[in-house]
Design a protein around this motif. Structure first.
Motif, PDB file in Angstrom:
ATOM      1  N   GLU A  53       0.872  -1.186   0.000  1.00  0.00           N
ATOM      2  CA  GLU A  53       0.000   0.000   0.000  1.00  0.00           C
ATOM      3  C   GLU A  53       0.910   1.238   0.000  1.00  0.00           C
ATOM      4  O   GLU A  53       1.082   1.914   1.012  1.00  0.00           O
ATOM      5  CB  GLU A  53      -0.902  -0.005   1.248  1.00  0.00           C
TER       6      GLU A  53
ATOM      7  N   ILE B  94     -12.408 -11.048  -0.595  1.00  0.00           N
ATOM      8  CA  ILE B  94     -11.252 -10.279  -0.131  1.00  0.00           C
ATOM      9  C   ILE B  94     -11.348  -8.835  -0.611  1.00  0.00           C
ATOM     10  O   ILE B  94     -11.166  -7.888   0.148  1.00  0.00           O
ATOM     11  CB  ILE B  94      -9.935 -10.965  -0.600  1.00  0.00           C
ATOM     12  N   GLY B  97     -13.805  -6.708   1.165  1.00  0.00           N
ATOM     13  CA  GLY B  97     -13.575  -6.537   2.602  1.00  0.00           C
ATOM     14  C   GLY B  97     -14.489  -7.397   3.452  1.00  0.00           C
ATOM     15  O   GLY B  97     -14.675  -7.128   4.639  1.00  0.00           O
ATOM     16  N   TYR B 116      -2.076 -11.586  -2.037  1.00  0.00           N
ATOM     17  CA  TYR B 116      -3.168 -11.713  -1.049  1.00  0.00           C
ATOM     18  C   TYR B 116      -2.587 -11.960   0.348  1.00  0.00           C
ATOM     19  O   TYR B 116      -3.038 -11.374   1.317  1.00  0.00           O
ATOM     20  CB  TYR B 116      -4.108 -12.859  -1.424  1.00  0.00           C
ATOM     21  N   ARG B 119      -1.073  -8.640   1.591  1.00  0.00           N
ATOM     22  CA  ARG B 119      -1.967  -7.529   1.907  1.00  0.00           C
ATOM     23  C   ARG B 119      -3.086  -7.886   2.865  1.00  0.00           C
ATOM     24  O   ARG B 119      -3.515  -7.066   3.657  1.00  0.00           O
ATOM     25  CB  ARG B 119      -2.645  -7.026   0.623  1.00  0.00           C
ATOM     26  N   TYR B 120      -3.597  -9.099   2.746  1.00  0.00           N
ATOM     27  CA  TYR B 120      -4.863  -9.383   3.425  1.00  0.00           C
ATOM     28  C   TYR B 120      -4.777 -10.423   4.543  1.00  0.00           C
ATOM     29  O   TYR B 120      -5.798 -10.759   5.130  1.00  0.00           O
ATOM     30  CB  TYR B 120      -5.919  -9.827   2.400  1.00  0.00           C
ATOM     31  N   CYS B 121      -3.591 -10.957   4.793  1.00  0.00           N
ATOM     32  CA  CYS B 121      -3.506 -11.976   5.845  1.00  0.00           C
ATOM     33  C   CYS B 121      -2.503 -11.568   6.924  1.00  0.00           C
ATOM     34  O   CYS B 121      -1.533 -10.862   6.633  1.00  0.00           O
ATOM     35  CB  CYS B 121      -3.073 -13.320   5.256  1.00  0.00           C
ATOM     36  N   THR B 369      -7.415 -13.584   8.201  1.00  0.00           N
ATOM     37  CA  THR B 369      -7.473 -12.371   7.367  1.00  0.00           C
ATOM     38  C   THR B 369      -7.386 -11.107   8.211  1.00  0.00           C
ATOM     39  O   THR B 369      -7.827 -11.077   9.367  1.00  0.00           O
ATOM     40  CB  THR B 369      -8.777 -12.324   6.555  1.00  0.00           C
ATOM     41  N   ARG B 370      -6.846 -10.066   7.584  1.00  0.00           N
ATOM     42  CA  ARG B 370      -6.721  -8.775   8.271  1.00  0.00           C
ATOM     43  C   ARG B 370      -8.071  -8.101   8.484  1.00  0.00           C
ATOM     44  O   ARG B 370      -8.184  -7.178   9.282  1.00  0.00           O
ATOM     45  CB  ARG B 370      -5.822  -7.844   7.457  1.00  0.00           C
ATOM     46  N   THR B 371      -9.089  -8.532   7.749  1.00  0.00           N
ATOM     47  CA  THR B 371     -10.411  -7.919   7.930  1.00  0.00           C
ATOM     48  C   THR B 371     -11.165  -8.551   9.106  1.00  0.00           C
ATOM     49  O   THR B 371     -12.247  -8.089   9.458  1.00  0.00           O
ATOM     50  CB  THR B 371     -11.266  -8.078   6.649  1.00  0.00           C
TER      51      THR B 371
END
Lengths: 299, 566
Positions: A53, B94, B97, B116, B119-121, B369-371
């Motif tokens: 990011e 993903i 969100g 992925y 960024r997302y885990c 996951t980060r969400t």
């Protein structure tokens, strides 16, 4: 037409109230922007960088820059982060011009900080890394790496620059380049026996010997490389099995030193029982034993 | 009067009223159900996967139920999505969100998957060196989490990111399943073949036999899905010895780049025995499959086996329980290892150097996951399932092999110990798009057409590979390798920042080691190896057909002779 005085007063009051509210909001926003924990903010910006990011990372580094005193160490840290992000945000080139400007600002403003060393190296790396399919200007890059090493002979960044420089000579494959690299490595190893890059230096020394067909010296350097090798215990893929295999096969097929070969094949079998190449190691030991047996019989 | 108007109203709107009442009742019921399921303060975790095999959902439900006994405010809901759509589904979740708290990662191109993870885990590296609290009552009470797994948790480690990102829960390997009753009926014996020669002779015999309706039996189930397993786990082993000619960097493996250079320089003959043997074996096994098998799907293959018309079928141990259920009351299911040729095999004895190497890989990997609103709880649930007792229980319900050390395996799968001292594949011609397409076309043709001989396959492929599109693909592959250098620089900048900003000297040291090692491997030596390969392509490798990478030169032999004499 007669002006409506109370209406005019009402409008003015309304404008004043609006301006006052806007001012209050601006102050609140300004207060919000003030960075209370700049180090945490820098860590968070780097996290954004690692997550890919880059715009978020730039925003956060910039926030730190705006929120800390001019000559604070945090400012240099944020500048370095910002410079790296501008350089690496869009590959292969990124915004090299802005990055170079920021790296130079760090070098000028804080020449003794470790970030100055890393920034000096980054400026050379930007020249070395070129778009795939093109060749870097090696003479220039080598000269610049040497300058980084000369300027920071005791800093990790200086040693890293030296290693990169030697790598470019060994990738050239001429005898002269290999000899030059070997000579430079000799000096480096003598001057910096505890360098964090000492294992890499021995690895490159082994490679120089390979290019020069110096078999025994190559094997000796490989053993030194292994001796100095750092292992990250948390990385399950990082172990010595490949180094053992490489040493054993060079000892067996290049030097004819079967004892060393057997020793390292056996070490691999013992320390890495799940290693895929163990079958080959067992076969190699059998092969060497059989060869020696045959030669003994012939004698 | 009032009653009359009410009556009129009801008469006019009764249908609408009924619908409204039912609607309100439905709303209230759903709300009450949801309330009962998740009263205020409840933590609801969603877990997604693509495992529709028998037992998986039951196993996870059982784990959730067990977890809730000690965590009454936690509810775990699973979302099982068919594998055909899992990748798209996961990407959508993903991106929007709304990804579940715990996800099984897969069915996404590798580079996208890496993005992925990144960024997302959540990175779970900080936890892997601490003991799993759910192991406190067993021998792993003080053992770091990663050392409780059979593979040292390497399945959870993403090498490109240099971080642990996921927790593996099961172990898998590929086996040959067979119909015991049919075997006995056709051969008079329940004992399955142990060697390739026995297997070949048995299949030849069975192929000639017909059932009550006059249809030929199919010795081996073939399909797009199944045949690749025969090829990869049996035929490919014949190529082990290509290493002796083509392992140019002597690392014990033959990469696609080394294979190309070795073939192009004449060091390795494509018609050499190891490669020829691989294709002869493919031909033999393909001939035992049903006609036109390359166009059949996995389910069509399984159907033939379930109908008792095929004798052998290969698949992963992940299908073991599903197959057992299909066979229940119908026939007895047997399981055996791949029948490798022995050294005295008249056809393959010269290329088979030993048994087949097998180190079962871990899978059924889950990331947080980060969400997720409750990442600590999500990770805690994974730790719960990764504890010795629970992992054993989970896999017992599913019918899979546990991922954790010292656990008991289902008796059906128990007998198959990994073979850690054996041979493996050393063949890789896939340089890039054009080569891949050509190779796939030719090998598909080879599999289905017995008249398309191996020599013709080689004659058609080699000119293409050595001097036409193969060259372009090789150069493009080399360019691709250089393209990773700038992105490696990114990773290194990230490690450097972690090392500089580390909160403890130990942490800093770990990051610096990682940084220096990756600088050496990914950048410095990468550039040298790249130049080496380009030189080999231009000038040829430093070996000859007489003196390969694993053959003694005259000089070495002289040295050894002298030493032995002394």
């Amino acid at each position: 037409m007669k002006p409506n005085r109370p209406f005019q007063i009402f409008i003015v009051i309304l404008i004043l109230i609006t301006v006052a509210i806007a001012a209050v909001f601006l102050l609140i926003e300004k207060k919000k922007e003030k960075v209370d924990k700049p180090l945490d903010e820098i860590s968070s910006a780097w996290l954004q960088f690692r997550m890919g990011e880059y715009n978020q990372a730039i925003k956060r580094f910039q926030m730190v820059l705006d929120g800390v005193p001019e000559n604070s160490p945090e400012r240099i840290q944020a500048l370095y982060g910002l410079a790296c992000t501008h350089w690496l945000k869009q590959l292969p080139y990124g915004d090299k011009a802005t990055a170079a400007e920021l790296f130079n600002e760090i070098i000028t403003k804080s020449p003794d900080s470790e970030y100055a060393a890393w920034s000096t190296l980054a400026l050379v790396r930007m020249q070395h890394i070129v778009i795939s399919g093109t060749t870097p200007d090696y003479p220039v890059v080598r000269k610049l790496y040497q300058q980084v090493y000369d300027k920071y002979p005791k800093h990790t960044a200086g040693h890293e620059a030296f290693i990169y420089m030697i790598g470019t000579y060994l990738a050239a494959f001429t005898k002269e380049d290999a000899e030059y690299a070997k000579g430079k490595l000799d000096e480096f190893i003598k001057d910096n026996p505890n360098s964090p890059f000492i294992s890499s230096a021995w690895g490159l020394y082994a490679r120089a010997c390979q290019n020069l067909n110096l078999k025994q010296e190559r094997l000796d350097a490989m053993l030194k490389e292994l001796e100095k090798r750092e292992i990250d215990p948390r990385n399950p893929f990082m172990d010595n099995s490949s180094a053992y295999w490489a040493i054993a096969s060079v000892a067996e097929f290049e030097v004819g030193d079967f004892d060393t070969a057997r020793k390292y094949y056996r070490m691999m079998l013992k320390e890495y029982p799940r290693e895929r190449r163990n079958f080959g190691a067992n076969k190699a030991i059998e092969r060497m034993d059989a060869m020696e047996e045959k030669l003994r019989e012939e004698n | 009067m009032i009653l009359k108007s009410i009556y009129e109203f009801l008469k006019k709107y009764h249908a609408l009223i009924i619908i409204m009442v039912v609607y309100v009742w439905a709303l209230v019921s759903v709300a009450m159900y949801r309330y009962a399921e998740s009263p205020p303060g409840t933590i609801t975790l969603r877990i997604s996967h693509w495992q529709l095999e028998a037992g998986v959902r039951d196993g996870l439900n059982e784990m959730a139920k067990e977890y809730q006994k000690t965590h009454p405010n936690v509810r775990i809901l699973q979302e099982a999505i068919p594998e055909g759509t899992y990748g798209q589904w996961l990407s959508t979740q993903i991106m929007s969100g709304t990804a579940p708290d715990i996800i099984e990662m897969g069915f996404i191109p590798h580079q996208v998957l890496l993005a992925y993870y990144n960024r997302y885990c959540y990175v779970i590296t900080p936890f892997v060196n601490k003991p799993n609290p759910y192991n406190k009552n067993n021998e792993f009470a003080n053992v770091p989490l990663r050392n409780t797994f059979k593979d040292g948790m390497s399945a959870g480690y993403i090498n490109e990111l240099q971080e642990y990102m996921q927790v593996p829960l099961s172990s898998f390997s590929v086996r040959v399943f067979y119909n015991v009753d049919l075997l006995e009926k056709l051969t008079g014996s329940k004992v399955p073949p142990k060697t390739y020669r026995e297997f070949f002779d048995l299949c030849t015999k069975v192929k000639a036999m017909k059932d009550e309706e006059g249809r030929n039996y199919t010795p081996v189930v073939g399909s797009k899905y199944h045949f690749g397993m025969w090829e990869g786990n049996l035929c490919a082993m014949m190529t082990y010895k290509t290493m002796e000619k083509a392992d140019l960097n002597r690392d014990g493996y033959v990469g696609n780049d080394e294979m190309y250079i070795a073939v192009k320089s004449g060091l390795l003959d494509f018609k050499s025995r190891p490669i020829e043997a691989r294709f002869e074996m493919i031909r033999e096994i393909a001939d035992f499959c049903q006609p036109g098998f390359t166009g059949l799907s996995r389910d069509e293959g399984v159907f033939l086996f379930a109908q008792k018309r095929a004798l052998f079928m290969t698949t992963g141990t992940w299908d073991a329980m599903s197959l057992q259920q299909q066979a229940k009351g119908n026939f007895t299911l047997g399981i055996m290892d791949f029948p490798m040729p022995t050294k005295d095999d008249p056809k393959y004895g010269d290329v088979v150097a030993g048994p087949r190497y097998e180190n079962p890989g871990l899978g059924f990997n889950y990331a947080v996951t980060r969400t997720s609103k409750y990442p600590e709880v999500a990770f805690d649930f994974l730790l719960f399932m990764a504890s010795k007792e629970n992992n054993e229980r989970l896999n017992k319900i599913i019918g899979w092999i546990p991922a954790v050390e010292n656990t008991e395996t289902d008796p059906f799968l128990k007998d198959f110990k990994p073979c850690l001292n054996g041979i493996y594949e050393n063949f890789n011609v896939w340089l890039g798009g054009e080569t891949w397409i050509r190779w796939t076309q030719l090998t598909s043709l080879y599999q289905v057409d017995p008249n398309f001989k191996f020599s013709r396959l080689v004659d058609e492929f080699i000119p293409f590979y050595k001097s036409q599109k193969g060259v372009d693909d090789f150069m493009e592959a080399m360019k691709d390798r250089n393209r990773v250098i700038p992105s490696n620089e990114r990773f290194l900048a990230g490690f450097r920042s972690q090392a500089i900003l580390a909160k403890s000297p130990e942490e800093a040291n770990s990051f610096w080691i990682k940084y220096r090692t990756q600088t050496r491997d990914r950048q410095v030596f990468h550039e040298i190896w790249f130049s080496t390969e380009m030189k080999y392509v231009k000038d040829g490798p430093p070996f000859t057909s007489e003196y390969g990478p694993y053959e003694y030169s005259k000089e070495v032999l002289e040295k050894v002779k002298k030493r032995v004499k002394r």
